[in-house]
Design a protein around this motif. Structure first.
Motif, mmCIF file in Angstrom:
data_model
loop_
_atom_site.group_PDB
_atom_site.id
_atom_site.type_symbol
_atom_site.label_atom_id
_atom_site.label_comp_id
_atom_site.label_asym_id
_atom_site.label_seq_id
_atom_site.Cartn_x
_atom_site.Cartn_y
_atom_site.Cartn_z
ATOM 1 N N LYS A 198 0.057 7.280 -8.660
ATOM 2 C CA LYS A 198 -1.007 6.438 -9.217
ATOM 3 C C LYS A 198 -0.456 5.483 -10.270
ATOM 4 N N THR A 231 0.852 -1.196 0.000
ATOM 5 C CA THR A 231 0.000 0.000 0.000
ATOM 6 C C THR A 231 0.886 1.245 0.000
ATOM 7 N N GLN A 275 -8.600 10.726 -7.937
ATOM 8 C CA GLN A 275 -9.271 9.758 -7.069
ATOM 9 C C GLN A 275 -10.696 10.148 -6.703
ATOM 10 N N SER A 334 0.777 2.469 -8.342
ATOM 11 C CA SER A 334 -0.315 1.627 -7.869
ATOM 12 C C SER A 334 -1.633 2.360 -8.035
ATOM 13 N N GLY A 335 -2.553 1.732 -8.760
ATOM 14 C CA GLY A 335 -3.863 2.342 -8.945
ATOM 15 C C GLY A 335 -4.642 2.481 -7.653
ATOM 16 N N GLU A 336 -4.251 1.702 -6.616
ATOM 17 C CA GLU A 336 -4.931 1.762 -5.320
ATOM 18 C C GLU A 336 -4.262 2.743 -4.366
ATOM 19 N N ALA A 337 -3.257 3.448 -4.834
ATOM 20 C CA ALA A 337 -2.551 4.386 -3.971
ATOM 21 C C ALA A 337 -3.493 5.486 -3.494
ATOM 22 N N VAL A 338 -3.224 5.981 -2.297
ATOM 23 C CA VAL A 338 -4.040 7.037 -1.686
ATOM 24 C C VAL A 338 -3.310 8.366 -1.818
#
Length: 583
Positions: free
Chosen positions: A343, A321, A406, A346-350
């Protein structure tokens, strides 16, 4: 459209413009000298330097009738049929007489005066004065005095233009300054127990045409003509005032207001004026650092960047993560590159919005909108000036970037809560404000919420001391890019300083980390063009062709992107060339 005649030549004024003779002459490249007039202040016509010959042309017969006496150009509206004469022997003789009068008591201290090089008396004495000084009587001598902790008044140099008095009465409406006594005993002074300490007081130094009012921060420290002039944007609050940063030998010496009729007119606040000091601070990060043996140790730039890039790629490849904090002190180009880089890992990055400093409440100065003596309200700038409580330049722009990548804006407090409960495998934090943002135990707890921590900042903060990689980035003065102010106007700021040794501009750091073609250095204009094609909120930028609009570009598309417009600037405050010293 109005047709006027200046020195025998006909000129046509644009439709709807309401100008006085000084403004009309400036528009067509004809100089009418003046001291007391200013387009944002009421008209008083007390210096008499702008007196000219004026008449009118009969539209039917073509006959020209001149007024028998000279009149002040600041009080004379330029309307259809107006005839203006600025170069006759009578006008030149009058100008020489006025200059002789203004210089009667003026000390010959140009070599030690901070105004030298941008002084109205110097310029006009050379152009319109006379070489012989006939006044042999004893001069009036007034001691210099402090009107505030930051401003010194040298009454010996004052020509009683009263610009400073009118500014305090009409713009800030705080009324600290007054004219005391009359005749040759008259002087500018403060009211008892009321120093000139309003939040915009420094503007009287910019307004003074002769060097009577001086900024103590700049006093006797640097010559104006040695400084390079850089157009920039104040980053001390979200108003986004346009400024000129004066730089010489790798140091910012002062900031001055730059005219923008859409944002700040002719003014800046004192807080913004003094914000240059953060760019010269001796405590800025001097190098990149890597954590070795439990301690941050200085590392070469390429090694620090390679370590950060390799570890972040490795964490992303293992499905870890990742989160990034995008500071509201970054430019929109930097925020876009950082968001797209994280991003891309990782496309799931915050992505989270960094700390937004807020101090007090917005403070608005509503100018006096009383009409000038001509009866024309165009002589007074009616728009209020607001000093924002939000002490960062680009929250508006960063939020637009975050919403695109996002769909929502996550405040840093929410990110801290998540990191406390579920640590991130990698955390990338950016700073870059005028003051350290990540000081104290509440911020060092983020170290516990991240297995790998990268801090990109200009300050050696408590949080940076716990990081695995510290990337020394650029102050506001060391980078170029755009900011979106509180009203949604995109404005470009140029770099005034080269990067410090051991640091890189944020844009170059991110371009190297993202392994963009060519690496760094990278052009902010190229990134802005890419950004405009990717983020719909910046679609208005796609219509730009040529230079960036001088007064910025509203992102709502409410204005056509024009490179600039005619503006009225004191001739002695116009940018001059820099003289380089051989060393």
């Amino acid at each position: 459209m109005a047709t006027i005649i200046i020195n025998g030549t006909e000129y046509t004024l644009p439709e709807g413009e309401r100008l006085n003779a000084i403004q009309a002459a400036q528009r067509f490249g004809v100089e009418i000298p003046y001291y007391c007039w200013h387009p944002a202040l009421s008209v008083v016509a007390n210096c008499r330097m702008c007196e000219i010959q004026v008449g009118s042309k009969d539209p039917k017969t073509g006959e020209i009738k001149m007024i028998p006496k000279m009149v002040p150009g600041c009080q004379t509206p330029a309307k259809d049929g107006t005839v203006i004469v600025t170069d006759s022997p009578e006008v030149r003789s009058h100008q020489a007489m006025i200059m002789e009068y203004l210089l009667i008591n003026h000390p010959l201290d140009c070599p030690v005066c901070d105004q030298a090089g941008q002084c109205g008396l110097q310029d006009y004495s050379y152009r319109h004065g006379q070489a012989i000084h006939r006044f042999v009587e004893e001069r009036t001598v007034n001691p210099r005095k402090d009107v505030s902790d930051q401003i010194q008044l040298n009454m010996d140099r004052c020509i009683m233009c009263t610009r400073c008095v009118r500014f305090c009465r009409e713009i800030t409406r705080t009324n600290e300054l007054q004219v005391e006594r009359r005749g040759n005993h008259a002087e500018i002074t403060i009211f008892p127990d009321r120093p000139l300490d309003n939040p915009m007081a420094g503007n009287v130094v910019d307004l003074c045409p002769v060097g009577a009012l001086l900024d103590k921060d700049f006093l006797h420290k640097q010559r104006y003509w040695f400084n390079d002039q850089h157009s920039s944007v104040c980053t001390r609050c979200s108003t986004g005032c346009n400024i000129v940063a004066e730089e010489n030998r790798g140091q910012i010496w002062r900031l001055r207001a730059r005219y923008n009729p859409k944002v700040n007119d002719y003014w800046i606040c004192d807080e913004g004026r003094s914000s240059y000091k953060s760019a010269n601070d001796a405590n800025l990060l001097p190098a990149m650092y890597l954590r070795e043996g439990g301690q941050p140790r200085e590392a070469p730039v390429d090694r620090a960047l390679d370590t950060a890039r390799t570890r972040l790629k490795e964490i992303a490849r293992q499905g870890g993560t990742i989160a990034a904090v995008i500071s509201p002190f970054l430019t929109v180009e930097e925020a876009y590159l950082l968001a797209s880089y994280i991003k891309g890992l990782s496309g799931e990055a915050v992505l989270a919005l960094g700390p937004v400093p807020v101090v007090g409440e917005d403070q608005t100065f509503a100018p006096d909108q009383r009409q000038g003596r001509t009866g024309d309200t165009s002589f007074v700038v009616p728009r209020p000036f607001t000093i924002r409580a939000e002490k960062c330049p680009n929250r508006n722009g960063v939020e637009r970037i975050l919403k695109h990548f996002q769909g929502e804006v996550i405040p840093i407090d929410r990110l801290r809560e998540r990191a406390a409960s579920t640590p991130f495998d990698a955390l990338y934090i950016t700073g870059g404000g005028h003051e350290p943002a990540y000081e104290g135990q509440e911020w060092t707890k983020l170290r516990d919420g991240a297995k790998f921590l990268v801090v990109q900042d200009v300050w050696p903060t408590d949080l940076a001391g716990t990081a695995d990689v510290i990337l020394s980035s650029a102050t506001f003065a060391e980078k170029a890019g755009c900011y979106v102010n509180a009203t949604g106007r995109l404005q470009y700021a140029s770099a005034a300083l080269p990067p410090r040794d051991g640091s890189l501009p944020d844009l170059d750091i991110l371009a190297i980390l993202a392994e963009r073609p060519g690496g760094g250095p990278i052009s902010s204009r190229d990134v802005l063009s890419e950004l405009a094609g990717q983020v719909p909120a910046f679609a208005a930028v796609r219509s730009l062709d040529g230079p960036f609009p001088e007064f910025g570009l509203p992102l709502d598309g409410s204005e056509e992107p024009t490179p600039g417009m005619f503006r009225y600037v004191d001739p002695w405050h116009a940018p001059r060339g820099r003289v380089s010293l051989a060393t």
